[in-house]
Each structure stands twice: as C-alpha cells, then as structure tokens.
Design a protein around this motif. Structure first.
Motif, PDB file in Angstrom:
ATOM      1  N   ARG A   1       0.818  -1.210   0.000  1.00 27.08           N
ATOM      2  CA  ARG A   1       0.000   0.000   0.000  1.00 27.08           C
ATOM      3  C   ARG A   1       0.853   1.262   0.000  1.00 27.08           C
ATOM      4  NH1 ARG A   1      -2.949  -3.025   3.864  1.00 27.08           N
ATOM      5  NH2 ARG A   1      -2.011  -1.838   5.579  1.00 27.08           N
ATOM      6  N   LEU A   2       1.911   1.261   0.817  1.00 28.58           N
ATOM      7  CA  LEU A   2       2.738   2.452   0.970  1.00 28.58           C
ATOM      8  C   LEU A   2       3.728   2.632  -0.180  1.00 28.58           C
ATOM      9  CD1 LEU A   2       3.560   2.176   4.789  1.00 28.58           C
ATOM     10  CD2 LEU A   2       2.201   3.983   3.701  1.00 28.58           C
ATOM     11  N   GLY A   3       4.130   1.541  -0.798  1.00 33.94           N
ATOM     12  CA  GLY A   3       5.194   1.603  -1.792  1.00 33.94           C
ATOM     13  C   GLY A   3       6.555   1.497  -1.137  1.00 33.94           C
ATOM     14  N   ILE A   4       6.737   0.452  -0.334  1.00 36.17           N
ATOM     15  CA  ILE A   4       8.023   0.147   0.296  1.00 36.17           C
ATOM     16  C   ILE A   4       8.527  -1.165  -0.309  1.00 36.17           C
ATOM     17  CG2 ILE A   4       9.226  -0.438   2.440  1.00 36.17           C
ATOM     18  CD1 ILE A   4       7.174   1.232   3.946  1.00 36.17           C
ATOM     19  N   LEU A   5       9.713  -1.156  -0.853  1.00 39.34           N
ATOM     20  CA  LEU A   5      10.299  -2.355  -1.443  1.00 39.34           C
ATOM     21  C   LEU A   5      10.441  -3.447  -0.381  1.00 39.34           C
ATOM     22  CD1 LEU A   5      13.341  -2.522  -3.802  1.00 39.34           C
ATOM     23  CD2 LEU A   5      13.394  -3.823  -1.684  1.00 39.34           C
ATOM     24  N   ILE A   6      10.118  -4.678  -0.750  1.00 39.96           N
ATOM     25  CA  ILE A   6      10.262  -5.825   0.147  1.00 39.96           C
ATOM     26  C   ILE A   6      11.464  -6.635  -0.305  1.00 39.96           C
ATOM     27  CG2 ILE A   6       9.177  -7.918   1.054  1.00 39.96           C
ATOM     28  CD1 ILE A   6       6.468  -6.482   0.186  1.00 39.96           C
ATOM     29  N   ASP A   7      12.441  -6.771   0.584  1.00 37.97           N
ATOM     30  CA  ASP A   7      13.721  -7.422   0.268  1.00 37.97           C
ATOM     31  C   ASP A   7      13.721  -8.847   0.827  1.00 37.97           C
ATOM     32  OD1 ASP A   7      16.335  -8.069  -0.269  1.00 37.97           O
ATOM     33  OD2 ASP A   7      17.209  -6.597   1.097  1.00 37.97           O
ATOM     34  N   LEU A   8      14.062  -9.808  -0.015  1.00 39.00           N
ATOM     35  CA  LEU A   8      14.001 -11.231   0.335  1.00 39.00           C
ATOM     36  C   LEU A   8      15.363 -11.821   0.671  1.00 39.00           C
ATOM     37  CD1 LEU A   8      11.564 -12.051  -2.581  1.00 39.00           C
ATOM     38  CD2 LEU A   8      10.975 -11.973  -0.160  1.00 39.00           C
ATOM     39  N   ALA A   9      16.347 -10.980   0.982  1.00 46.14           N
ATOM     40  CA  ALA A   9      17.730 -11.446   1.082  1.00 46.14           C
ATOM     41  C   ALA A   9      17.993 -12.405   2.237  1.00 46.14           C
ATOM     42  CB  ALA A   9      18.676 -10.245   1.181  1.00 46.14           C
ATOM     43  N   HIS A  10      17.292 -12.302   3.337  1.00 48.75           N
ATOM     44  CA  HIS A  10      17.625 -13.124   4.515  1.00 48.75           C
ATOM     45  C   HIS A  10      16.512 -14.092   4.911  1.00 48.75           C
ATOM     46  CE1 HIS A  10      21.472 -11.499   6.145  1.00 48.75           C
ATOM     47  NE2 HIS A  10      21.120 -10.400   5.489  1.00 48.75           N
ATOM     48  N   ILE A  11      15.450 -14.171   4.158  1.00 48.12           N
ATOM     49  CA  ILE A  11      14.282 -14.926   4.576  1.00 48.12           C
ATOM     50  C   ILE A  11      14.396 -16.387   4.145  1.00 48.12           C
ATOM     51  CG2 ILE A  11      12.816 -14.618   2.523  1.00 48.12           C
ATOM     52  CD1 ILE A  11      10.581 -13.715   4.564  1.00 48.12           C
ATOM     53  N   THR A  12      13.709 -17.276   4.837  1.00 50.87           N
ATOM     54  CA  THR A  12      13.683 -18.685   4.444  1.00 50.87           C
ATOM     55  C   THR A  12      13.022 -18.838   3.076  1.00 50.87           C
ATOM     56  OG1 THR A  12      11.534 -19.028   5.487  1.00 50.87           O
ATOM     57  CG2 THR A  12      13.495 -19.484   6.841  1.00 50.87           C
ATOM     58  N   GLU A  13      13.259 -19.997   2.450  1.00 50.24           N
ATOM     59  CA  GLU A  13      12.616 -20.234   1.155  1.00 50.24           C
ATOM     60  C   GLU A  13      11.098 -20.237   1.292  1.00 50.24           C
ATOM     61  OE1 GLU A  13      12.814 -23.107  -2.783  1.00 50.24           O
ATOM     62  OE2 GLU A  13      14.080 -23.588  -1.046  1.00 50.24           O
ATOM     63  N   LYS A  14      10.585 -20.794   2.386  1.00 54.01           N
ATOM     64  CA  LYS A  14       9.131 -20.753   2.607  1.00 54.01           C
ATOM     65  C   LYS A  14       8.650 -19.303   2.698  1.00 54.01           C
ATOM     66  CE  LYS A  14       5.051 -22.530   3.828  1.00 54.01           C
ATOM     67  NZ  LYS A  14       4.307 -21.358   4.293  1.00 54.01           N
ATOM     68  N   GLY A  15       9.399 -18.460   3.400  1.00 54.13           N
ATOM     69  CA  GLY A  15       9.038 -17.052   3.477  1.00 54.13           C
ATOM     70  C   GLY A  15       9.098 -16.370   2.121  1.00 54.13           C
ATOM     71  N   PHE A  16      10.084 -16.748   1.313  1.00 61.59           N
ATOM     72  CA  PHE A  16      10.196 -16.225  -0.052  1.00 61.59           C
ATOM     73  C   PHE A  16       8.896 -16.470  -0.812  1.00 61.59           C
ATOM     74  CE2 PHE A  16      11.039 -16.816  -4.527  1.00 61.59           C
ATOM     75  CZ  PHE A  16      12.002 -15.887  -4.874  1.00 61.59           C
ATOM     76  N   TRP A  17       8.410 -17.714  -0.757  1.00 55.23           N
ATOM     77  CA  TRP A  17       7.191 -18.041  -1.496  1.00 55.23           C
ATOM     78  C   TRP A  17       5.966 -17.389  -0.867  1.00 55.23           C
ATOM     79  CZ3 TRP A  17       8.584 -19.197  -5.978  1.00 55.23           C
ATOM     80  CH2 TRP A  17       9.708 -19.989  -6.233  1.00 55.23           C
ATOM     81  N   ASP A  18       5.971 -17.203   0.441  1.00 58.34           N
ATOM     82  CA  ASP A  18       4.869 -16.489   1.085  1.00 58.34           C
ATOM     83  C   ASP A  18       4.788 -15.050   0.577  1.00 58.34           C
ATOM     84  OD1 ASP A  18       4.070 -18.668   2.600  1.00 58.34           O
ATOM     85  OD2 ASP A  18       5.123 -18.015   4.420  1.00 58.34           O
ATOM     86  N   VAL A  19       5.942 -14.378   0.486  1.00 55.87           N
ATOM     87  CA  VAL A  19       5.955 -13.017  -0.055  1.00 55.87           C
ATOM     88  C   VAL A  19       5.515 -13.029  -1.510  1.00 55.87           C
ATOM     89  CG1 VAL A  19       7.389 -11.029  -0.636  1.00 55.87           C
ATOM     90  CG2 VAL A  19       7.718 -12.196   1.561  1.00 55.87           C
TER      91      VAL A  19
END
Length: 350
Positions: free
Chosen positions: A195-213
């Motif tokens: 909503r705000l326009g903030i980039l979401i960075d996937l650099a440190h998240i688990t693979e499951k979290g990657f797919w959730d995002v």
C-alpha cells in the motif's frame, strides 16, 4: 568510469559504532576514514553514486562458526531481539541518516527522480532500508513513522526470527528451505508495504518465506544482496527455482560481494578472485536475463575480495565485467539502471 548504484550497504552500522565510541559519524563520512568500506571520498573515487543503506539492529556477539575439517559450518540463528531496545537503536540509525542529509553529505531519496537528481548534483543518493523489522510492532504504527522519515525498503527478517517471519542461518552447505515463512503479522506487513510503496527485500528470509511473499506482494521479487546457491551452497543464496520466480516477476538479484557467498568452498577469505564474482553474474544473467541482475555489495557488512577492498575499488569489478563482455547498455543495467527500474516498480511510479 561506470557509475554504480548499489543495492545494499551497512555504512550506518559503522557510523553508529563510531558514535557509540564517542566519534563524529558525520565527519567520518564527509572527511573520509580508513575504517570499513564507504565514506564520501572513497565513494567518489570508486564511482559509487548511491545505494540502499540499512538500518540494522546488531545481534550481540554473533560470529560465523569456523569450518570443520570438511569445510562445513553452521552458525546458530541469532536470538530474537526485544522491540523497545530495537526501536531505540533504529531511531539512532535514522538520526545519523538525517544528520548526514542536513550536512549535505548525502541525500535521502524517496523516488527514482530523487536518485537521478542526486547523482546529477554529485551527492550520494541514499535509500533508507530496514534490515529485519524488530523495531516495528505488529500494529505497524512505527512503519508509518519510518516511512515519513524516508524509509523505502525493508527486509522482514534478518538471519534471526521475529514476529514477522523466520530467517536463514549462516551455514555451508545448507538449503534455504530450513523452516517456516511469514507469520500472520508478516503477511500484514507485506500488504502494508504494498500500500505504501516500500520495497520488500528477500535477502535473509527462508525459502518458505520467499514463497509467502511471492504469493502476497504486488511488487517484483527482489533479493538485494544474494548470490547463486548452485555455485555456492550457503543458506543465504538463492536456488534456481527462486531465481526463475524473480525473473518471471521482472525482479532483481543484487550480487553480494561477501566472499562466503561467492566462493565454491563458502569460506571467509579476502583472497577471493574477481572471477568468482563474474561467475555468479554470468549464471544470473544466463538464468534470469540481463534486466534482472545488479549489484548489492554488502559494503561495511562483510569480508569482500581484496582486489576491491572498499568503495574506492569498485571499478575493479566494473573492469572485470567489461573484460567478460558486459559493455554499453548491459553494463549500465547491472551497475545502476536495473535498480532504478525495480525501485520505480516497487514505489508505484508511473
């Protein structure tokens, strides 16, 4: 000189440590230092015209474990951090960023037009990022405040768990598929960033979290400072399936200069050749296309190849890429234009 906009640095962490030791963080950036990797003079010498600058809450005495006889290591995840002390620290980081702007040392950029104007004006173009959201509560009230201060990028987690999700450890060899992903609060954070326009960075998240995002966000998928798992199987690097999803979303991977994420043996060793960096770039370009590959140095946050040494040596990598055949518009895309494209998309620019 090919100008570089870099996807991740920890210069605010270094300047925060300078402040805590009684020094002047603004003077250190403006006048230059031999400490760390980035300051104004070294950035100018190396053609580093800007980057995404992290607000990161330190995790005490976390030290990556030494490798065993087989070259393997697993560092336990850092412990979760309390919210109030994390917020206090994050505000101190933001204060340093604002003081740097008031001193004319850099410019906090909230749009790609801001970035291009800062570059044209010869001022370091900084985009504020939060690496791990321990400072933000589930009510997301602090997110609105940091957004007003200029925050335009965040990673829900660092390599530790928090109320929003789960991080991956520093480990070799290991898959990034090592645990749960986003929590309910994490899904709400992603929606708020959309909503705000903030980039979401996937650099440190688990693979499951990657797919959730991936299934929740309306943005391109972005891993600001990660490399290729097939070449260096540390938990922080990305699998081919993840790379394919990033390419399908017209997202981006920023090459991390950390030697542990570049070398085939996963070791921390500054005597790492630039050819290892080019090898990862080649793989990323072949897998995802030239439009989805950029740089995410991790300056001031990692051991990097000695041939680069600090921001002043950034053109050594540029020269290695030119020697490997990346020239003209393709080189410009890797060095800065791809970042400007995906930032514009994440920020809902038209």
């Amino acid at each position: 000189m090919e100008l570089v906009f870099d996807g991740h640095n920890d210069v605010l962490l270094r300047l925060w440590n300078t402040m805590r030791a009684g020094g002047d963080p603004v003077a250190e950036f403006v006048d230059g230092t031999t400490n760390g990797h980035i300051d104004g003079p070294r950035a100018r010498r190396g053609g580093l015209v800007g980057g995404i600058s992290a607000i990161y809450i330190p995790s005490g005495d976390l030290v990556v474990k030494d490798a065993d006889a087989d070259g393997h290591y697993v560092t336990p995840l850092a412990a979760p951090l309390p919210r109030q002390s994390s917020l206090d620290t994050a505000l101190e980081f933001a204060s340093i960023a604002l003081k740097l702007e008031r001193a004319g040392a850099w410019r906090i950029c909230r749009s790609t037009a801001d970035i291009r104007t800062a570059i044209a004006d010869g001022v370091f173009a900084s985009v504020l990022h939060m690496e791990g959201c321990e400072a933000i509560g589930a009510d997301l009230a602090a997110l609105d405040v940091f957004y007003a201060a200029g925050l335009r990028s965040l990673g829900p987690v660092w390599s530790r768990h928090n109320i929003f999700g789960h991080g991956v450890p520093f480990a070799y060899p290991m898959s990034p598929d090592i645990g749960p992903g986003l929590t309910d609060a994490g899904f709400e954070l992603v929606k708020a960033c959309n909503r705000l326009g903030i980039l979401i960075d996937l650099a440190h998240i688990t693979e499951k979290g990657f797919w959730d995002v991936a299934k929740t966000t309306d943005q391109p998928l972005i891993a600001s400072h990660s490399n290729v798992h097939a070449l260096t199987p540390v938990a922080r690097n990305l699998t081919d399936r993840q790379l394919d999803a990033i390419a399908e979303s017209r997202g981006l991977v920023g090459l991390n200069y950390a030697t542990t994420m570049l070398r085939a043996d996963g070791l921390e060793n500054a005597a790492t050749p630039l050819s290892d960096m080019v090898r990862h770039i080649d793989y990323l370009v072949e897998r995802m296309g030239i439009d989805c590959v950029a740089l995410g140095s991790d300056f001031d946050g990692a051991t990097i190849p000695a041939e680069i040494d600090d921001a002043a040596g950034n053109q050594a990598l540029v020269a290695a890429l030119e020697k490997a055949g990346y020239t003209g518009p393709d080189l410009a895309k890797i060095c800065r234009e791809n970042w400007l494209r995906v930032l514009g998309a994440a920020w809902h620019e038209r």
